[in-house]
Write a protein that holds these residues in place. Structure first.
Motif: not given
Length: 150
Positions: A1-24
């Protein structure tokens, strides 16, 4: 299995990032999911970035699998949150290795005392308990940990 790529978060992704934060976070069972929690995390994400967070995501072929927030000036690993569907796949270890590249000599973090799964994992990963203090904003008792390069 290939691990995901770590990269800087982008402003257009902030809502999705907040959702991942809440789910975790809510997967710990310490706080229930809610629209108000998601709203608070969205606001906090932007505020913390303005205050110096370096925000990264684990990108699994276009899907955000995790978020990582570092405050480099204070050597702080502030948030490491893996989406529940991606937990148990060594992604946390991958993000921690990335963190050690960014902060090679010393890392500090805080973990909610009742989140024993998380703090036990950090202890297995070489972090040493330093002290406990309440978080004045949340009321949670926080365990403070430090990792130092040998």
């Amino acid at each position: 299995m290939t691990l995901p790529t770590i990269r800087p978060g982008r402003p257009g992704e902030y809502d999705e990032i907040a959702r991942i934060w809440m789910e975790s976070w809510t997967s710990t069972g310490l706080t229930p999911r809610s629209d108000s929690l998601l709203s608070d995390l969205r606001a906090r994400l932007r505020r913390e970035i303005d205050n110096g967070w370096s925000l990264f995501v684990a990108d699994d072929r276009g899907t955000i699998a995790a978020m990582l927030a570092l405050h480099l000036p204070t050597l702080l690993l502030d948030q490491l949150m893996v989406a529940p569907g991606h937990q148990g796949r060594s992604l946390g270890r991958h993000l921690l290795a990335f963190t050690r590249e960014q902060l090679p000599d010393e890392i500090w973090l805080k973990c909610v005392r009742e989140n024993d799964k998380a703090w036990r994992w950090y202890e297995r990963e070489g972090f040493v308990f330093e002290k406990e203090e309440p978080n004045p904003a949340t009321g949670f008792m926080m365990k403070h940990y430090r990792w130092k390069k040998r």
